[in-house]
Design a protein around this motif. Structure first.
Motif, PDB file in Angstrom:
ATOM      1  N   LYS A 195     -13.415   2.257  -5.730  1.00 25.35           N
ATOM      2  CA  LYS A 195     -13.276   2.177  -4.268  1.00 25.35           C
ATOM      3  C   LYS A 195     -12.292   1.081  -3.866  1.00 25.35           C
ATOM      4  O   LYS A 195     -11.454   1.270  -2.999  1.00 25.35           O
ATOM      5  N   ARG A 196     -12.397  -0.055  -4.532  1.00 25.63           N
ATOM      6  CA  ARG A 196     -11.488  -1.172  -4.201  1.00 25.63           C
ATOM      7  C   ARG A 196     -10.054  -0.850  -4.597  1.00 25.63           C
ATOM      8  O   ARG A 196      -9.110  -1.160  -3.870  1.00 25.63           O
TER       9      ARG A 196
ATOM     10  N   SER B 170      -5.401  10.765  -6.098  1.00 22.82           N
ATOM     11  CA  SER B 170      -6.578   9.993  -5.688  1.00 22.82           C
ATOM     12  C   SER B 170      -7.008   9.054  -6.803  1.00 22.82           C
ATOM     13  O   SER B 170      -6.529   9.154  -7.937  1.00 22.82           O
TER      14      SER B 170
ATOM     15  N   ARG C  52      -8.535   1.455  -2.153  1.00 18.85           N
ATOM     16  CA  ARG C  52      -8.168   0.749  -0.914  1.00 18.85           C
ATOM     17  C   ARG C  52      -6.837   0.027  -1.102  1.00 18.85           C
ATOM     18  O   ARG C  52      -5.950   0.098  -0.271  1.00 18.85           O
ATOM     19  N   GLU C  53      -6.691  -0.651  -2.236  1.00 15.74           N
ATOM     20  CA  GLU C  53      -5.450  -1.391  -2.522  1.00 15.74           C
ATOM     21  C   GLU C  53      -4.233  -0.477  -2.535  1.00 15.74           C
ATOM     22  O   GLU C  53      -3.158  -0.853  -2.107  1.00 15.74           O
TER      23      GLU C  53
ATOM     24  N   GLN D 126       0.818  -1.208   0.000  1.00 15.83           N
ATOM     25  CA  GLN D 126       0.000   0.000   0.000  1.00 15.83           C
ATOM     26  C   GLN D 126       0.850   1.255   0.000  1.00 15.83           C
ATOM     27  O   GLN D 126       0.445   2.265  -0.534  1.00 15.83           O
TER      28      GLN D 126
ATOM     29  N   ALA E 111      -4.059   2.502  -1.129  1.00 20.70           N
ATOM     30  CA  ALA E 111      -4.091   3.432   0.011  1.00 20.70           C
ATOM     31  C   ALA E 111      -4.198   4.882  -0.465  1.00 20.70           C
ATOM     32  O   ALA E 111      -3.497   5.768   0.013  1.00 20.70           O
TER      33      ALA E 111
END
Ligand code: S3P
Length: 182
Positions: free
Chosen positions: A32-33, A87, A36-37, A9, A39
């Motif tokens: 979203k996933r 992002s 998350r992966e 991450q 970070a």
């Protein structure tokens, strides 16, 4: 979280990742996933527009019309550029249609086109009441007509194109990460 996942991450040092594609192609779920992966924070242009205006997309279309909404999308990309935060960004399905938006997206980061078949889109979108451009008439015909008009623009906007049919969410996220590394 295991040490290995933590280390993975922390290693993302690239630019923002923008997800484009037709309504129902999975931009938000996959975004979203992926965030998350890696970070990274996740953001969505539709959500930001709703928050900023205090109105739903459906209300904006009904009260102000599509052209007004498209201006809000361009403003949102400019705001994201000003913010300058790396992002994962999911953008509305029609946002890449405007040339200026395609340029702004290229300035913002890597653009990933999530491509799903018409059958998949019809399955996912049937019964949807939140998307003004899909209301009334035959859903498949609407999807086909809009996809046909947009395909070349999506390809023009994209750094990479990723076909998601038959893949799990996990496989899709892993595949995108691989593409972006290569
Ligand atoms: C649109 C897609 C929607 C939303 C609006 C218009 C489009 O976003 O921006 O309803 O023109 O394709 P999603 O792609 O997230 O559904």
């Amino acid at each position: 979280m295991g040490e290995e996942a933590k280390m993975e991450q922390e290693t993302y040092t690239g630019r923002s990742i923008l997800l484009i594609g037709f309504m129902g192609s999975g931009k938000t779920t996959i975004g979203k996933r992926l965030a998350r992966e890696l970070a990274l924070p996740f953001t969505d242009t539709d959500e930001r527009i709703e928050k900023r205006t205090g109105r739903s997309i459906k209300e904006i279309f009904a009260q102000e019309g599509e052209a007004y909404f498209r201006d809000l999308e361009t403003e949102e990309l400019r705001l994201l550029l000003e913010e300058g935060q790396t992002s994962v960004i999911s953008v509305g399905g029609g946002l890449p249609v405007r040339e200026e938006n395609r340029k702004l997206m290229k300035q913002l980061g890597e653009v990933v086109y999530l491509k799903a078949s018409t059958n998949t889109l019809v399955n996912r979108l049937s019964g949807d009441t939140t998307r003004p451009l899909l209301q009334g008439g035959d859903l498949r015909e609407r999807i086909e007509a809009l996809s046909k008009a947009r395909e070349a623009l999506y390809l023009d906007a994209a750094t990479v194109c990723f076909a998601t049919d038959g893949l799990s969410r996990k496989e899709t996220v892993a595949g995108i990460q691989e593409l972006l590394q290569g």
